[in-house]
Enzyme design. Structure first.
Site, mmCIF file in Angstrom:
data_model
loop_
_atom_site.group_PDB
_atom_site.id
_atom_site.type_symbol
_atom_site.label_atom_id
_atom_site.label_comp_id
_atom_site.label_asym_id
_atom_site.label_seq_id
_atom_site.Cartn_x
_atom_site.Cartn_y
_atom_site.Cartn_z
ATOM 1 N N CYS A 80 0.851 -1.187 0.000
ATOM 2 C CA CYS A 80 0.000 0.000 0.000
ATOM 3 C C CYS A 80 0.887 1.236 0.000
ATOM 4 O O CYS A 80 1.857 1.301 0.763
ATOM 5 C CB CYS A 80 -0.893 -0.002 1.244
ATOM 6 S SG CYS A 80 -1.964 1.440 1.367
ATOM 7 N N GLU A 106 -8.857 -0.965 -2.419
ATOM 8 C CA GLU A 106 -9.215 0.458 -2.548
ATOM 9 C C GLU A 106 -10.525 0.769 -1.821
ATOM 10 O O GLU A 106 -10.667 1.830 -1.203
ATOM 11 C CB GLU A 106 -9.312 0.848 -4.028
ATOM 12 C CG GLU A 106 -8.034 0.651 -4.844
ATOM 13 C CD GLU A 106 -6.806 1.259 -4.193
ATOM 14 O OE1 GLU A 106 -6.914 2.267 -3.490
ATOM 15 O OE2 GLU A 106 -5.705 0.686 -4.374
ATOM 16 N N HIS A 116 -10.060 1.371 1.749
ATOM 17 C CA HIS A 116 -9.577 2.727 2.040
ATOM 18 C C HIS A 116 -10.745 3.688 2.282
ATOM 19 O O HIS A 116 -10.669 4.558 3.153
ATOM 20 C CB HIS A 116 -8.753 3.270 0.868
ATOM 21 C CG HIS A 116 -7.303 2.902 0.907
ATOM 22 N ND1 HIS A 116 -6.471 3.249 1.942
ATOM 23 C CD2 HIS A 116 -6.524 2.234 0.020
ATOM 24 C CE1 HIS A 116 -5.237 2.802 1.694
ATOM 25 N NE2 HIS A 116 -5.245 2.176 0.541
HETATM 26 ZN ZN ZN Z 1 -3.595 1.215 -0.197
#
Ligand code: ZN
Length: 203
Positions: free
Chosen positions: A103, A146, A149
């Site tokens: 990441c 994603e 996130h």
């Molecule tokens: Zn990430």
């Protein structure tokens, strides 16, 4: 005002925007398009395969990707206000050689994590048109990473006990885990060594 595309600093774990739920986008306007342009520019400069808006300090539900796939989906894309529904991960411990993830907000580190092999993805493009597709394999992994996130989770929050312990140590060793840490793609040394022909996928 729409300026030229800009590479933005990437925030590192410990920055509060990474650890809270991002807000839905309500206006599909030039401001959104400019933000998405910056996200693409930043993702490219970082050699990432994906980037979520919170990673550049913007708490909105948007992510971009750059990843070839076998699902008939353009390799380069953006989705706004997405919903990602993964299949159930297989039982068992993840394989460090086959299932390691990275990441850009935990730069230079990599830990194995088991994820669903498939994910159904829906949401909107930058113009507000509905989009939907099914993702498989590493592309499905990218979608799940994603989407996490946008809900305030990093992949290191999902590791099993053994790897979570190692990740925690790595964060401590790097002096992260508190607000204010960033790195600048294209300026700071590439944390994943892409310049040295590394082949790991980091988003
Ligand atoms: Zn990430």
């Amino acid at each position: 005002m729409i300026g030229p595309m800009t590479v933005r600093p990437i925030v590192i774990t410990g920055e509060p925007v990474l650890h809270r739920r991002a807000e839905p986008v309500t206006q599909f306007d030039d401001e959104l398009r400019a933000l998405v342009d910056d996200m693409f520019e930043t993702m490219d400069a970082a050699r990432g395969v994906g980037l979520a808006a919170p990673q550049i300090g913007v708490g909105l539900r948007i992510f971009t990707w750059q990843m070839d796939n076998n699902d008939g989906v353009p390799a380069r894309g953006v989705i706004v206000n997405p919903f990602v529904s993964p299949s159930k991960p297989a039982v068992g411990d993840p394989d460090p050689d086959e299932e390691s993830e990275g990441c850009l907000s935990v730069p230079g580190e990599s830990f194995p994590l088991r994820r669903g092999e498939r994910a159904s993805v829906s949401g909107y493009d930058v113009d507000g048109n509905e989009i939907a597709f099914a993702a498989t394999g590493w592309f499905a992994r990218c979608m799940q990473h994603e989407y996490d996130h946008l809900n305030g989770f990093l992949y290191v929050d999902r590791l099993n006990e053994r790897w979570a312990k190692k990740a925690k140590k790595a964060v401590k060793r790097n002096g992260w885990g508190t607000p204010g840490h960033t790195w600048m793609p294209g300026v700071d040394r590439d944390p994943f060594g892409h310049d040295d022909a590394d082949d790991t996928d980091d988003d």
